[in-house]
Design a protein around this motif. Structure first.
Motif, PDB file in Angstrom:
ATOM      1  N   PHE A 121       0.830  -1.198   0.000  1.00  0.00           N
ATOM      2  CA  PHE A 121       0.000   0.000   0.000  1.00  0.00           C
ATOM      3  C   PHE A 121       0.875   1.262   0.000  1.00  0.00           C
ATOM      4  CE2 PHE A 121      -2.667   2.975   2.589  1.00  0.00           C
ATOM      5  CZ  PHE A 121      -3.495   3.303   1.555  1.00  0.00           C
ATOM      6  N   LEU A 169       1.876   7.704  -6.251  1.00  0.00           N
ATOM      7  CA  LEU A 169       1.037   8.905  -6.349  1.00  0.00           C
ATOM      8  C   LEU A 169       1.864  10.152  -6.087  1.00  0.00           C
ATOM      9  CD1 LEU A 169      -2.282   7.811  -4.624  1.00  0.00           C
ATOM     10  CD2 LEU A 169      -1.809   8.052  -7.040  1.00  0.00           C
ATOM     11  N   PHE A 176      -5.816  17.899  -5.243  1.00  0.00           N
ATOM     12  CA  PHE A 176      -6.874  16.915  -5.430  1.00  0.00           C
ATOM     13  C   PHE A 176      -6.320  15.492  -5.317  1.00  0.00           C
ATOM     14  CE2 PHE A 176      -9.196  20.509  -7.153  1.00  0.00           C
ATOM     15  CZ  PHE A 176     -10.431  20.275  -6.605  1.00  0.00           C
ATOM     16  N   VAL A 177      -5.111  15.290  -5.854  1.00  0.00           N
ATOM     17  CA  VAL A 177      -4.507  13.958  -5.736  1.00  0.00           C
ATOM     18  C   VAL A 177      -4.301  13.615  -4.275  1.00  0.00           C
ATOM     19  CG1 VAL A 177      -2.479  12.575  -6.264  1.00  0.00           C
ATOM     20  CG2 VAL A 177      -3.406  14.108  -7.991  1.00  0.00           C
ATOM     21  N   VAL A 180      -7.634  12.669  -2.730  1.00  0.00           N
ATOM     22  CA  VAL A 180      -8.052  11.336  -3.162  1.00  0.00           C
ATOM     23  C   VAL A 180      -7.188  10.268  -2.499  1.00  0.00           C
ATOM     24  CG1 VAL A 180      -8.070   9.805  -5.156  1.00  0.00           C
ATOM     25  CG2 VAL A 180      -9.094  12.048  -5.321  1.00  0.00           C
ATOM     26  N   ALA A 222      -8.486   9.685   0.913  1.00  0.00           N
ATOM     27  CA  ALA A 222      -9.712   8.885   0.888  1.00  0.00           C
ATOM     28  C   ALA A 222      -9.387   7.424   0.634  1.00  0.00           C
ATOM     29  CB  ALA A 222     -10.655   9.420  -0.184  1.00  0.00           C
ATOM     30  N   GLU A 223      -8.462   7.204  -0.312  1.00  0.00           N
ATOM     31  CA  GLU A 223      -8.070   5.828  -0.621  1.00  0.00           C
ATOM     32  C   GLU A 223      -7.418   5.170   0.583  1.00  0.00           C
ATOM     33  OE1 GLU A 223      -7.166   5.047  -5.303  1.00  0.00           O
ATOM     34  OE2 GLU A 223      -5.504   5.279  -3.923  1.00  0.00           O
ATOM     35  N   VAL A 261     -10.111   4.052   3.074  1.00  0.00           N
ATOM     36  CA  VAL A 261     -10.802   2.830   2.643  1.00  0.00           C
ATOM     37  C   VAL A 261      -9.841   1.640   2.643  1.00  0.00           C
ATOM     38  CG1 VAL A 261     -11.914   1.750   0.668  1.00  0.00           C
ATOM     39  CG2 VAL A 261     -12.522   4.056   1.320  1.00  0.00           C
ATOM     40  N   GLY A 262      -8.617   1.891   2.155  1.00  0.00           N
ATOM     41  CA  GLY A 262      -7.662   0.803   2.043  1.00  0.00           C
ATOM     42  C   GLY A 262      -7.282   0.217   3.391  1.00  0.00           C
ATOM     43  N   ILE A 298     -10.020  -1.899   4.693  1.00  0.00           N
ATOM     44  CA  ILE A 298     -10.055  -3.215   4.042  1.00  0.00           C
ATOM     45  C   ILE A 298      -8.952  -4.096   4.619  1.00  0.00           C
ATOM     46  CG2 ILE A 298      -9.671  -4.409   1.856  1.00  0.00           C
ATOM     47  CD1 ILE A 298     -11.031  -2.061   0.468  1.00  0.00           C
ATOM     48  N   PHE A 302     -10.394  12.245 -13.422  1.00  0.00           N
ATOM     49  CA  PHE A 302      -9.681  11.523 -12.357  1.00  0.00           C
ATOM     50  C   PHE A 302     -10.534  11.431 -11.094  1.00  0.00           C
ATOM     51  CE2 PHE A 302      -6.933  12.180  -8.584  1.00  0.00           C
ATOM     52  CZ  PHE A 302      -6.456  10.886  -8.500  1.00  0.00           C
ATOM     53  N   PHE A 313      -8.864  -3.403  -4.528  1.00  0.00           N
ATOM     54  CA  PHE A 313      -8.345  -2.119  -4.056  1.00  0.00           C
ATOM     55  C   PHE A 313      -6.881  -1.935  -4.448  1.00  0.00           C
ATOM     56  CE2 PHE A 313      -5.802  -0.153  -0.692  1.00  0.00           C
ATOM     57  CZ  PHE A 313      -6.191   1.150  -0.883  1.00  0.00           C
TER      58      PHE A 313
END
Lengths: 101, 527
Positions: free
Chosen positions: A33, A40, A65-66, A69, A72-73, A76-77, A80, B148, B179
């Motif tokens: 991860f 990124l 913005f990246v 995001v 946010a990822e 969630v990641g 999970i 995006f 994911f």
């Protein structure tokens, strides 16, 4: 003395490649991860460089913005990954193999 | 005098433009967002024992309202809003209607499948609706930043949905694989965007299209297109970026698979069409060989992989890889007809596949018990409606006449034949023959003598009956009266593919003479 812009792009490409390599080689899910986060951020560096080259602020806005995001990822990641750890008691990607390829 | 007239005209135009509020251009997304937020707000107010089905109903009503809103958008003149971020035109409306239709069927299936004791169903409905916001925005975005962000809105929702049955090992594993590989592909897509921005200094589609032919760094542009193809190739599960597909489809809940094998794919194909034909038509000599390769590998790997599957969901996963390949064949035509064929095929495949997964979801139930082909033996005897619908959808995937799949394949292969890409068309037809083998194996299982007593499957409720009615009707209508949908697909293609421009550059490359386009080596890009 200023550093030429091409150096930043080379650094960005190198960071991205390290990310790709780590994604493919490392076996710990958290490290995998982190490799994605590295990729990124390599892209972010490229965006800032191009924004500087073109004297256009769009590229820097893109970076914000990246980052949003990516946050946010990450939320969630990691959620999970926690469910995986609860269900399987391991973070080794080779042991998450209920389904054969 | 002339100047005054022009000024008056500009004022008149400005007045006309201001009459259309910008928010009208994103009305379906606004409706969906409000619906999702309402579901999240109402859920904690309900007593914990109360049924969450009314919230599913709310999601269905919201999706219907968004569907009506996007149909209403057709009455607006085509145009952009929010500083050229979104554009509503025939293309975006076509994909909006398709995606919202898929979401509607998915919600109906979910309402049918979820048990009263299923946890977090309200979050499921909200996530599906939020994901739909992202998918819809992807089809109307004409600026790479918005592409995006909307791609991520749709992806992050589907990551969570894939792991919805979080107490089972398979579902969480599916979520993890989806994911990790999804974010990996997104990083490639993002690097491609950065390089396109670097070579042209802008992120709007129109600006990049104008800047690319004269760019000082064409090598960046070529690498950018390749990386964007990797990113989107993952999203549409085209081989060799398909390895996640069988595992994720097997592990994720069936209603979610029905959604993610169709709606995000349709949205990703919409983005791919726009990037290929609106942003980078000047680079078609570079991306065309890559598309050929993706199409050929996807068809072959998908169909050969599906042959040896015993699990129905895995088989359908490989079949979806193969269908992504057929669809990519339409890209090779480099004409408005080819784009229209690709758009039509997206719709034909989506309505069929979402219907199949409605049947598979109900038959397997929330616990996903009956999944192997052997479990489907004698299904038509015990459940004639379910079995008949499943067989009908499978025939559509094969491409039997009077089903959507037939005209989908017909348009795709006639487009590629007219472009003179003979070997790809032949490979596609051979693959369709191989594909009919494994589809027919399931059809014969459904209609063979039952081996045992009827499995404990509930009678289909109103929600599933409605979902099946919608999908069967759509598949039949596309198979018997394809003209209207094809006309809409053509109108969509016409919004950004002026046929003269494409055929002009095609002639320059020598493609019209019937020979395939010349494959120029990559190092020539630097010239």
């Amino acid at each position: 003395m200023t550093v030429p812009l091409a150096y930043y792009l080379v650094l960005s490409a190198v960071l991205f490649s390290i990310g790709v390599a780590a994604f493919l080689i490392r076996r710990n899910i958290i490290t995998v991860f982190l490799a994605i986060e590295l990729m990124l951020n390599a892209v972010n560096l490229a965006f800032v460089t191009f924004a500087h080259q073109w004297r256009i602020v769009n590229g820097q806005i893109f970076v914000f913005f990246v980052m949003v995001v990516a946050a946010a990822e990450a939320a969630v990641g990691l959620a999970i990954i926690i469910t995986i750890f609860r269900a399987r008691n391991t973070l080794n990607i080779d042991q998450v193999d209920l389904m054969k390829l | 005098m002339i100047a005054i007239e022009q000024g008056a005209q500009q004022v008149a135009q400005g007045y006309a433009v201001h009459q259309i509020y910008q928010i009208y251009r994103i009305l379906p997304e606004v409706v969906l967002t409000i619906t999702g937020v309402l579901i999240m707000l109402i859920e904690p107010l309900l007593p914990s024992r109360a049924s969450r089905k009314p919230l599913g109903g709310l999601a269905i009503v919201g999706t219907l309202a968004a569907l009506i809103a996007s149909l209403w958008q057709m009455s607006l003149p085509a145009g952009t809003a929010y500083h050229g971020e979104v554009r509503t035109d025939a293309f975006s409306v076509f994909f909006h209607v398709l995606i919202l239709g898929i979401v509607l069927v998915t919600l109906l299936t979910a309402v049918d499948v979820f048990l009263p004791e299923t946890e977090n169903t309200a979050e499921f409905y909200a996530l599906v609706v939020f994901g739909a916001v992202g998918m819809c925005l992807m089809t109307s975005a004409v600026e790479l930043l918005l592409v995006f962000i909307s791609l991520e809105i749709s992806s992050i929702s589907t990551y969570i949905l894939a792991g919805f049955r979080r107490h089972t090992g398979k579902s969480t594993e599916a979520a993890l694989k989806y994911f990790l590989l999804g974010s990996f592909a997104t990083a490639f897509f993002l690097f491609g965007i950065a390089l396109l921005f670097g070579s042209t200094g802008t992120t709007t589609f129109a600006g990049i299209a104008a800047g690319l032919p004269g760019t000082a760094t064409p090598a960046f542009a070529v690498i950018a297109v390749a990386m964007i193809l990797v990113g989107l190739g993952f999203k549409v599960s085209a081989a060799p970026f398909h390895v996640w597909t069988p595992d994720v489809y097997e592990g994720a809940p069936s209603p979610v698979v029905g959604l993610m094998s169709t709606a995000p794919k349709a949205a990703a194909f919409a983005v791919l069409l726009r990037i290929a034909f609106e942003v980078c038509p000047s680079l078609h000599v570079r991306w065309m060989p890559l598309i050929w390769l993706l199409a050929a590998i996807s068809m072959t790997v998908g169909n050969l992989g599906a042959l040896r599957q015993q699990n129905v969901k895995r088989m359908l996963a490989y079949s979806s890889i193969a269908h992504a390949g057929y669809l990519l064949v339409a890209f090779t035509a480099l004409s408005r007809e080819g784009i229209a064929a690709a758009i039509f095929y997206t719709a034909a495949y989506a309505v069929t596949n979402v219907g199949i997964f409605a049947v598979v979801s109900h038959y397997g139930g929330y616990e996903e018990k009956l999944l192997s082909i052997a479990d489907y033996r004698g299904m038509a005897r015990h459940f004639p409606v379910l079995g008949g619908a499943l067989a009908f959808f499978l025939l559509s995937l094969i491409g039997i006449p009077f089903t959507a799949g037939f005209f989908g394949k017909f348009y795709v292969f006639s487009a590629s034949l007219s472009a003179g890409v003979l070997w790809l068309s032949i490979l596609g037809l051979v693959n369709s023959g191989i594909a009919s083998f494994y589809y027919l194996r399931l059809v014969t299982a459904v209609y063979s003598q039952p081996a045992s007593e009827a499995p404990a499957v509930r009678r289909p409720g109103w929600a599933l009956q409605l979902a099946l009615l919608l999908t069967v009707t759509a598949t039949l209508v596309l198979g018997i009266f394809p003209g209207r949908t094809l006309a809409m697909a053509r109108a969509g293609a016409a919004t950004y593919a002026p046929s003269s421009a494409i055929t002009g550059s095609l002639k320059a490359a020598g493609g019209v003479s019937g020979a395939p386009l010349p494959v120029t080596p990559l190092h020539a890009a630097g010239q």
